[in-house]
Motif scaffolding. Structure first.
Motif, PDB file in Angstrom:
ATOM      1  N   GLU A  97     -27.012  16.472  55.114  1.00  0.00           N
ATOM      2  CA  GLU A  97     -28.255  16.627  54.336  1.00  0.00           C
ATOM      3  C   GLU A  97     -28.977  17.929  54.656  1.00  0.00           C
ATOM      4  OE1 GLU A  97     -32.443  14.337  53.266  1.00  0.00           O
ATOM      5  OE2 GLU A  97     -30.957  13.295  54.509  1.00  0.00           O
ATOM      6  N   VAL A  98     -28.676  18.520  55.815  1.00  0.00           N
ATOM      7  CA  VAL A  98     -29.323  19.794  56.142  1.00  0.00           C
ATOM      8  C   VAL A  98     -29.023  20.858  55.097  1.00  0.00           C
ATOM      9  CG1 VAL A  98     -29.352  19.349  58.627  1.00  0.00           C
ATOM     10  CG2 VAL A  98     -27.384  20.533  57.616  1.00  0.00           C
ATOM     11  N   VAL A  99     -27.916  20.718  54.364  1.00  0.00           N
ATOM     12  CA  VAL A  99     -27.497  21.749  53.415  1.00  0.00           C
ATOM     13  C   VAL A  99     -28.548  21.978  52.331  1.00  0.00           C
ATOM     14  CG1 VAL A  99     -25.816  22.270  51.588  1.00  0.00           C
ATOM     15  CG2 VAL A  99     -25.025  21.467  53.827  1.00  0.00           C
ATOM     16  N   VAL A 100     -29.095  20.915  51.741  1.00  0.00           N
ATOM     17  CA  VAL A 100     -30.053  21.103  50.638  1.00  0.00           C
ATOM     18  C   VAL A 100     -31.341  21.750  51.136  1.00  0.00           C
ATOM     19  CG1 VAL A 100     -29.116  19.302  49.152  1.00  0.00           C
ATOM     20  CG2 VAL A 100     -30.845  18.695  50.858  1.00  0.00           C
ATOM     21  N   GLU A 105     -34.614  27.207  52.288  1.00  0.00           N
ATOM     22  CA  GLU A 105     -35.102  28.207  53.234  1.00  0.00           C
ATOM     23  C   GLU A 105     -34.338  29.529  53.141  1.00  0.00           C
ATOM     24  OE1 GLU A 105     -37.627  28.007  55.471  1.00  0.00           O
ATOM     25  OE2 GLU A 105     -38.183  25.997  54.784  1.00  0.00           O
ATOM     26  N   HIS A 106     -33.028  29.450  52.926  1.00  0.00           N
ATOM     27  CA  HIS A 106     -32.192  30.642  53.092  1.00  0.00           C
ATOM     28  C   HIS A 106     -31.325  30.978  51.889  1.00  0.00           C
ATOM     29  CE1 HIS A 106     -33.355  30.610  57.287  1.00  0.00           C
ATOM     30  NE2 HIS A 106     -32.948  29.351  57.402  1.00  0.00           N
ATOM     31  N   GLY A 107     -31.275  30.127  50.865  1.00  0.00           N
ATOM     32  CA  GLY A 107     -30.410  30.396  49.735  1.00  0.00           C
ATOM     33  C   GLY A 107     -28.950  30.460  50.156  1.00  0.00           C
ATOM     34  N   PRO A 108     -28.148  31.335  49.532  1.00  0.00           N
ATOM     35  CA  PRO A 108     -26.716  31.396  49.851  1.00  0.00           C
ATOM     36  C   PRO A 108     -26.421  31.720  51.316  1.00  0.00           C
ATOM     37  CG  PRO A 108     -27.178  32.562  47.814  1.00  0.00           C
ATOM     38  CD  PRO A 108     -28.499  32.218  48.408  1.00  0.00           C
ATOM     39  N   GLU A 109     -27.379  32.332  52.014  1.00  0.00           N
ATOM     40  CA  GLU A 109     -27.166  32.670  53.418  1.00  0.00           C
ATOM     41  C   GLU A 109     -27.067  31.436  54.310  1.00  0.00           C
ATOM     42  OE1 GLU A 109     -26.667  35.747  54.809  1.00  0.00           O
ATOM     43  OE2 GLU A 109     -26.470  36.333  52.712  1.00  0.00           O
TER      44      GLU A 109
END
Length: 530
Positions: A97-100, A105-109
């Protein structure tokens, strides 16, 4: 682990549901599906981290960011704490879930913040952006293909082919960002449009001291194993009795207070079964064995090739015992540790001994970069065929980076070079001396599988059939690739029965770590990589 599917453009939801059904073996515990006019996302999940898993697909707080993720994020607790400190709220206690929230916060980075293995598909409804990404080494699979201007994607070719015949592998260590409406350019070849964010290290090696090399390997591998023991469910180990899997088992035994289950397969009386039993006794694991015979191999071969999605002969040979080991393991655990990657990082293959220092370093980079559609494909497909999650500590990025800092002199050492010298020294005191000193034996050889498969092929494929196939390949009129032995022709025919689509041939990786004669080449022959 999971199977992920979806589409971008004008995807047909019923098609994506069929794709998901084709890959139910990748995640039989939970299913999620989401659809809009422009984007469809689906996921099957195998739960190993949560007692009560959160909803699928993954969403941020207001549902504007939606994602499906195949993989495992080992630093999720650290990331979760940082994100919560920035005001993010989580729906589950799982790792992905951290991915979404990282996207917010960081977009593709976000990919540079993840310590783990992953294939990600994400849709940001507010920004109108779509995102695909794959982990640095391609430990988790991802394929894509166009159908009428719509991009479909899936974890496996078998799922993707339910939507399109035009398939290609999404590059490892790459990501892709697209505007959902009015894209700036038409979507064509994924390999051309995906942007790389990671590659195998290319800096010259700077560590020549043997003691520093051994200490560094031991400490980084220990941390890598510790990360991969994180699970709510029991974790086991594949155990061939060779150096790589035995070292992983020894570290896992030290690091867990649970019972450690180990799994070994092979023909009755094979070296792997004998050595694995010796290691299991020394480490006091709960050991399980399965001895197969020629009839078992021949019966399993079409199923193995269908799941493997390749006909590469060296890969098929090693996939057979992996398939049986995964079937055995799934009766007792949901997660296993595997020794994959050690030979590529630490010079375990016999042909590497004849290369000079510079050529050896280049070759190790090449075989490591090729793992995504060779040995890693084998491990992923054979374990997922049985809804089993495999984790590969040797391919932790800390271990990879350290391995490429090591001078080749600490990998192949001595007047008659000993392969994986630094690993053998790291294993001293953890394993029986006979196991530390055991020479490299490929999985298919140590299990006794190779000769039996050659005999099966000799019975089913005539020398004349091979000659005709080689003539067809040489004529370049049929599009048939070169096959070098009756064994390879048998695998190719079984592969084409399952995958008749022409585009699939381009996804088949070719094993580099093969020497002349190893696969019984006939007619045209084969040279070893340089």
């Amino acid at each position: 682990m999971s199977g992920i599917v979806g589409g971008l453009g004008s995807p047909d939801p019923s098609t994506v549901r069929r794709m998901l059904t084709h890959m139910r073996h990748r995640g039989p515990d939970q299913e999620g599906f989401w659809a809009s006019e422009e984007v469809v996302l689906g996921q099957n999940r195998l739960t190993t981290m949560e007692r009560t898993p959160g909803p699928l697909p993954l969403r941020n707080e207001d549902g504007a960011v939606i994602a499906v993720v195949d993989g495992q994020i080992y630093n999720f607790r650290e990331l979760r704490a940082r994100l919560q400190a920035h005001g993010h709220t989580f729906r589950s206690r799982g790792d992905t879930e951290v991915v979404v929230h990282l996207w917010e916060e960081h977009g593709p980075e976000l990919v540079t913040r993840l310590d783990g293995v992953f294939a990600i598909a994400l849709y940001d409804r507010r920004a109108g952006r779509f995102f695909l990404a794959r982990d640095p080494l391609g430990i988790k699979p991802l394929y894509g293909g166009l159908q009428g201007g719509t991009l479909y994607f899936a974890s496996e070719l078998g799922g993707l082919l339910a939507a399109t015949d035009q398939v290609e592998e999404f590059p490892q260590g790459s990501c892709l960002v697209r505007a959902v409406q009015e894209p700036s350019q038409p979507l064509t070849c994924l390999a051309d449009q995906a942007q790389p964010y990671w590659d195998v290290p290319t800096a010259p090696p700077d560590i020549t001291d043997p003691q520093a090399a051994v200490a560094g390997v031991r400490e980084r591998l220990r941390r890598a194993v510790e990360k991969r023991l994180l699970a709510r469910v029991p974790v086991g180990v594949f155990l061939s009795g060779g150096l790589d899997s035995s070292l992983i088992a020894a570290l896992a035994r030290q690091l867990t207070s649970r019972q450690l289950h180990s799994f070994a397969v092979g023909l009755a009386g094979s070296d792997d079964l004998r050595y694995a039993a010796r290691v299991a006794e020394a480490l006091e694991t709960v050991h399980h064995e399965y001895a197969y015979d020629e009839a078992d191999l021949e019966e399993a071969l079409p199923t193995v090739i269908a799941h493997l999605e390749s006909y590469d002969p060296a890969l098929v040979r090693s996939a057979i015992p992996t398939y049986f080991a995964a079937r055995l393991a799934r009766q007792h655990v949901k997660v296993v540790l595997s020794g994959e990657g050690a030979d590529e990082l630490f010079a375990g293959y016999a042909y590497l001994r004849r290369l000079d220092r510079q050529r050896l370093q280049r070759e190790l980079r090449a075989v490591t970069a090729a793992l995504h559609n060779t040995n890693l494909q084998r491990v992923d497909r054979m374990t997922m065929a049985h809804s089993l999650e495999a984790r590969v500590p040797f391919l932790d990025l800390e271990v990879v980076r350290w391995a490429f800092r090591l001078d080749p002199s600490v990998k192949l050492r001595g007047s008659e070079p000993v392969e994986k010298w630094v690993l053998r020294k790291a294993a001293e005191g953890l394993l029986p001396a006979s196991v530390v000193a055991r020479k490299k034996a490929k999985f298919a050889h140590g299990t006794g599988t190779s000769q039996v498969l050659q005999a099966i092929a000799a019975r089913r494929i005539s020398a004349e059939a091979l000659r005709r196939a080689q003539q067809q390949a040489a004529s370049r009129q049929t599009g048939m690739p070169l096959v070098r032995s009756r064994e390879e022709l048998l695998y190719y025919r079984l592969f084409r029965e399952r995958f008749p689509q022409k585009a699939v041939l381009a996804t088949v990786g070719r094993t580099r770590s093969v020497v002349p004669g190893e696969l019984g080449e006939e007619g045209l022959g084969q040279g070893a990589p340089a």
